[in-house]
Design a protein around this motif. Structure first.
Motif, PDB file in Angstrom:
ATOM      1  N   PRO A   5     -14.297 -11.160   7.726  1.00  0.00           N
ATOM      2  CA  PRO A   5     -15.659 -11.277   8.324  1.00  0.00           C
ATOM      3  C   PRO A   5     -16.770 -10.519   7.782  1.00  0.00           C
ATOM      4  CG  PRO A   5     -14.373 -10.123   9.785  1.00  0.00           C
ATOM      5  CD  PRO A   5     -13.649 -10.627   8.747  1.00  0.00           C
ATOM      6  N   VAL A   6     -16.430  -9.351   7.036  1.00  0.00           N
ATOM      7  CA  VAL A   6     -17.554  -8.950   6.325  1.00  0.00           C
ATOM      8  C   VAL A   6     -17.923  -9.886   5.179  1.00  0.00           C
ATOM      9  CG1 VAL A   6     -18.137  -6.760   4.762  1.00  0.00           C
ATOM     10  CG2 VAL A   6     -16.510  -6.535   6.783  1.00  0.00           C
ATOM     11  N   VAL A   7     -16.822 -10.336   4.416  1.00  0.00           N
ATOM     12  CA  VAL A   7     -17.554 -11.198   3.444  1.00  0.00           C
ATOM     13  C   VAL A   7     -17.998 -12.502   3.892  1.00  0.00           C
ATOM     14  CG1 VAL A   7     -16.451 -12.796   1.396  1.00  0.00           C
ATOM     15  CG2 VAL A   7     -15.652 -10.559   1.831  1.00  0.00           C
ATOM     16  N   GLY A   8     -17.617 -12.980   4.971  1.00  0.00           N
ATOM     17  CA  GLY A   8     -18.051 -14.252   5.450  1.00  0.00           C
ATOM     18  C   GLY A   8     -19.523 -14.022   6.168  1.00  0.00           C
ATOM     19  N   LEU A  42      -6.078  -5.883  -5.982  1.00  0.00           N
ATOM     20  CA  LEU A  42      -6.977  -6.915  -6.565  1.00  0.00           C
ATOM     21  C   LEU A  42      -6.499  -8.122  -6.095  1.00  0.00           C
ATOM     22  CD1 LEU A  42      -7.293  -6.158 -10.362  1.00  0.00           C
ATOM     23  CD2 LEU A  42      -9.074  -5.805  -8.552  1.00  0.00           C
ATOM     24  N   LEU A  43      -5.168  -8.341  -5.776  1.00  0.00           N
ATOM     25  CA  LEU A  43      -4.718  -9.854  -4.902  1.00  0.00           C
ATOM     26  C   LEU A  43      -5.369  -9.740  -3.732  1.00  0.00           C
ATOM     27  CD1 LEU A  43      -1.339 -10.120  -6.707  1.00  0.00           C
ATOM     28  CD2 LEU A  43      -3.429 -11.256  -7.334  1.00  0.00           C
ATOM     29  N   GLY A  44      -5.288  -8.538  -2.988  1.00  0.00           N
ATOM     30  CA  GLY A  44      -5.574  -8.613  -1.706  1.00  0.00           C
ATOM     31  C   GLY A  44      -7.142  -8.771  -1.497  1.00  0.00           C
ATOM     32  N   LEU A  45      -8.008  -8.080  -2.346  1.00  0.00           N
ATOM     33  CA  LEU A  45      -9.133  -8.478  -2.569  1.00  0.00           C
ATOM     34  C   LEU A  45      -9.604  -9.909  -2.526  1.00  0.00           C
ATOM     35  CD1 LEU A  45     -10.615  -5.435  -4.615  1.00  0.00           C
ATOM     36  CD2 LEU A  45     -10.955  -5.873  -1.798  1.00  0.00           C
ATOM     37  N   ALA A  46      -8.840 -10.457  -3.582  1.00  0.00           N
ATOM     38  CA  ALA A  46      -9.069 -12.004  -3.824  1.00  0.00           C
ATOM     39  C   ALA A  46      -8.780 -12.659  -2.723  1.00  0.00           C
ATOM     40  CB  ALA A  46      -7.944 -12.423  -4.890  1.00  0.00           C
ATOM     41  N   GLY A  57      -0.463 -18.070  -0.103  1.00  0.00           N
ATOM     42  CA  GLY A  57       0.664 -17.633  -1.039  1.00  0.00           C
ATOM     43  C   GLY A  57       0.453 -16.309  -1.388  1.00  0.00           C
ATOM     44  N   LEU A  58      -0.849 -15.841  -1.672  1.00  0.00           N
ATOM     45  CA  LEU A  58      -0.744 -14.330  -2.051  1.00  0.00           C
ATOM     46  C   LEU A  58      -0.495 -13.643  -0.760  1.00  0.00           C
ATOM     47  CD1 LEU A  58      -4.032 -14.383  -4.163  1.00  0.00           C
ATOM     48  CD2 LEU A  58      -1.666 -14.326  -5.101  1.00  0.00           C
ATOM     49  N   TRP A  59      -1.021 -13.952   0.405  1.00  0.00           N
ATOM     50  CA  TRP A  59      -0.714 -13.288   1.402  1.00  0.00           C
ATOM     51  C   TRP A  59       0.799 -12.862   1.932  1.00  0.00           C
ATOM     52  CZ3 TRP A  59      -4.018 -10.331   4.883  1.00  0.00           C
ATOM     53  CH2 TRP A  59      -3.395 -10.103   5.984  1.00  0.00           C
ATOM     54  N   ALA A  73       3.762  -4.543   7.104  1.00  0.00           N
ATOM     55  CA  ALA A  73       2.706  -5.362   7.778  1.00  0.00           C
ATOM     56  C   ALA A  73       1.557  -4.636   7.863  1.00  0.00           C
ATOM     57  CB  ALA A  73       3.374  -6.139   8.718  1.00  0.00           C
ATOM     58  N   GLY A  74       1.916  -3.393   8.306  1.00  0.00           N
ATOM     59  CA  GLY A  74       0.730  -2.583   8.877  1.00  0.00           C
ATOM     60  C   GLY A  74      -0.227  -2.028   7.751  1.00  0.00           C
ATOM     61  N   SER A  75       0.445  -2.160   6.389  1.00  0.00           N
ATOM     62  CA  SER A  75      -0.570  -2.164   4.998  1.00  0.00           C
ATOM     63  C   SER A  75      -1.095  -3.125   4.729  1.00  0.00           C
ATOM     64  CB  SER A  75       0.453  -1.324   3.817  1.00  0.00           C
ATOM     65  OG  SER A  75       1.218  -0.393   4.341  1.00  0.00           O
ATOM     66  N   VAL A  76      -0.549  -4.224   5.009  1.00  0.00           N
ATOM     67  CA  VAL A  76      -1.334  -5.508   4.524  1.00  0.00           C
ATOM     68  C   VAL A  76      -2.397  -6.048   5.854  1.00  0.00           C
ATOM     69  CG1 VAL A  76      -0.872  -7.948   3.808  1.00  0.00           C
ATOM     70  CG2 VAL A  76       0.447  -6.169   3.249  1.00  0.00           C
ATOM     71  N   ALA A  77      -2.006  -5.994   7.044  1.00  0.00           N
ATOM     72  CA  ALA A  77      -2.931  -6.628   8.007  1.00  0.00           C
ATOM     73  C   ALA A  77      -3.927  -6.145   8.067  1.00  0.00           C
ATOM     74  CB  ALA A  77      -2.161  -6.632   9.360  1.00  0.00           C
ATOM     75  N   PRO A  78      -4.521  -4.796   7.782  1.00  0.00           N
ATOM     76  CA  PRO A  78      -5.914  -4.489   7.864  1.00  0.00           C
ATOM     77  C   PRO A  78      -6.607  -5.147   6.818  1.00  0.00           C
ATOM     78  CG  PRO A  78      -4.505  -2.589   7.886  1.00  0.00           C
ATOM     79  CD  PRO A  78      -3.640  -3.769   7.544  1.00  0.00           C
ATOM     80  N   LEU A  79      -6.134  -5.826   5.805  1.00  0.00           N
ATOM     81  CA  LEU A  79      -7.091  -6.626   4.841  1.00  0.00           C
ATOM     82  C   LEU A  79      -7.834  -7.573   5.540  1.00  0.00           C
ATOM     83  CD1 LEU A  79      -4.735  -6.908   1.846  1.00  0.00           C
ATOM     84  CD2 LEU A  79      -6.496  -5.382   1.999  1.00  0.00           C
ATOM     85  N   ALA A  80      -7.348  -8.272   6.460  1.00  0.00           N
ATOM     86  CA  ALA A  80      -8.020  -9.270   7.221  1.00  0.00           C
ATOM     87  C   ALA A  80      -9.341  -8.881   7.851  1.00  0.00           C
ATOM     88  CB  ALA A  80      -7.107  -9.866   8.286  1.00  0.00           C
ATOM     89  N   LEU A  81      -9.274  -7.464   8.074  1.00  0.00           N
ATOM     90  CA  LEU A  81     -10.725  -7.007   8.531  1.00  0.00           C
ATOM     91  C   LEU A  81     -11.871  -7.397   7.586  1.00  0.00           C
ATOM     92  CD1 LEU A  81      -9.587  -3.779  10.221  1.00  0.00           C
ATOM     93  CD2 LEU A  81     -10.104  -5.754  11.328  1.00  0.00           C
TER      94      LEU A  81
END
Length: 298
Positions: A250-253, A7-11, A228-230, A239-247
Motif C-alpha cells: 500500500p505504501v507503493v500503491g 532485491l527480489l522482495g522489493l521487486a 512466482g517470486l513470493w 513466513a514471518g520474515s517474508v509476510a511483512p514485505l506485503a506491508l
C-alpha cells in the motif's frame, strides 16, 4: 535474507503496488468484467505451458477460483470503476487480514489471540476514518464498500487455500495458474449480462497498445512474476520474515497513484491510512514478539 533476495522482495512490493495504477489504466479502456476475464485468460494460456496441473480436486479448484480470483477482482475492479481511488484501494484491500482472521475463527475454528483482536480494532478504526471522510476526495462510499467486499473475498480464498493445504493438495503457483482456466467463465458471463454482447465485442476489437501493455503487466508481471517470486521467498525463509514485505504494497500503491494519477487524499484520510498500517504491523509482528518472549522465559 541475502541482498539478492531482498532485491527480489522489493521487486514484488513495487510490482504489486504499481498493480493498482495499471488497473486504473485498464479500466479506462475495458469494463471491469472484461478486464478481469482477459487478465485471467492470459495467465491460464501462458502459465499452463510452464506449470503442471495441481493435484487439487476440481471442487477445491473451483472454490479457489470463485473466491480469490473472481470474487476479489470482480469487486475490486468494480469498486475502482465506481469511485475508489487506486491508492486507497491498495490499502483498503489489505483489510483482508482482518476478514481472514474472522473467517478462520468461523470456518476453521482457529483461536484468536488478544493481540490479534487489538490489531483488528486498530485497523478497523483506521478504515472507519478513511470511509467516513471521503467528501473532499474522489472516493465514494460505494467504491469503499465494494473494496471491502473484495477484501472479504480474498480472505475467503485464504481460508480455502489453507483448507486445500491441510488436505494435502497443491496450494502453490500451480494452483494459481490452473485456477485461471475457470475464472474467465464467470467474468465473461457477468460481462455478457451486465455490459451486453456489443460492448464486449467493442472492448475486444478496440484493444490498443496501452490496453495490451496493461493486460501484460497485470497477468505476467503482477501475477506470474509477483507470485512466482513470493513462492520462491516463502520456500527459502520463515513466513514471518517474508509476510511483512506485503506491508510495503500500500505504501507503493499510495505513492505511485499520487505521482502517476495525481490522486488526492485528505489529511484526515492520511491519518486513517497510518492507523490501518499500525494495525497491520501489530498483526504481523505480534506473533513473533510473543514467541520471542516465550523463548526468553524458557
Amino acid at each position: 535474507m541475502t541482498p539478492k533476495d531482498m532485491l527480489l522482495g522489493l521487486a514484488i512490493i513495487f510490482a504489486w503496488g504499481f498493480n493498482f495504477v495499471a488497473i486504473r489504466w485498464g479500466l479506462d479502456e475495458l469494463t471491469p468484467m472484461m478486464l478481469g476475464g482477459l487478465r485471467f485468460l492470459i495467465i491460464a494460456v501462458i502459465g499452463s505451458f510452464f506449470f503442471k496441473r495441481p493435484n487439487t480436486p476440481w471442487f477445491w479448484l473451483l472454490g479457489y477460483a470463485m473466491s480469490l480470483n473472481f470474487g476479489q477482482f470482480a469487486f475490486l475492479f468494480t469498486a475502482m470503476k465506481f469511485g475508489m481511488p487506486a491508492g486507497l484501494a491498495s490499502l483498503v484491500i489489505q483489510s483482508q487480514a482482518i476478514f481472514t482472521m474472522l473467517f478462520a475463527v468461523l470456518f476453521l475454528k482457529e483461536y484468536v489471540r488478544p493481540y490479534q483482536l487489538l490489531s483488528i480494532g486498530v485497523a478497523a478504526s483506521g478504515l472507519a476514518v478513511i470511509g467516513l471522510n471521503g467528501d473532499d476526495t474522489t472516493m465514494t462510499v460505494l467504491g469503499f464498500a465494494i473494496t471491502l467486499a473484495a477484501a472479504s473475498s480474498w480472505a475467503l480464498g485464504n481460508v480455502i487455500t489453507k483448507t486445500i493445504s491441510k488436505k494435502g493438495y497443491d496450494a502453490n503457483l500451480n494452483l494459481i495458474i490452473w485456477s485461471c482456466w475457470i475464472t474467465p467463465i464467470p467474468f465473461f458471463l457477468s460481462a455478457y449480462f451486465i455490459d451486453g454482447a456489443d460492448v464486449m465485442w467493442q472492448n475486444i476489437i478496440n484493444i490498443n497498445w496501452k490496453t495490451a501493455a496493461t493486460l501484460a503487466y497485470l497477468s505476467i508481471i503482477a501475477t506470474g512474476l509477483g507470485y512466482g517470486l513470493w513462492s520462491y521467498l516463502m520456500s527459502r525463509y520463515p513466513a514471518g520474515s517474508v509476510a511483512p514485505l506485503a506491508l510495503g504494497v500500500p505504501v507503493v500503491g499510495l505513492t505511485s497513484a499520487s505521482l502517476v494519477l495525481d490522486e488526492q487524499i485528505s489529511h484526515i484520510q492520511w491519518i486513517g491510512v497510518l492507523i490501518v498500517l499500525v494495525g497491520l504491523i501489530m498483526n504481523t509482528i505480534g506473533g513473533r514478539w510473543l514467541a520471542r518472549r516465550a523463548n526468553q522465559k524458557i
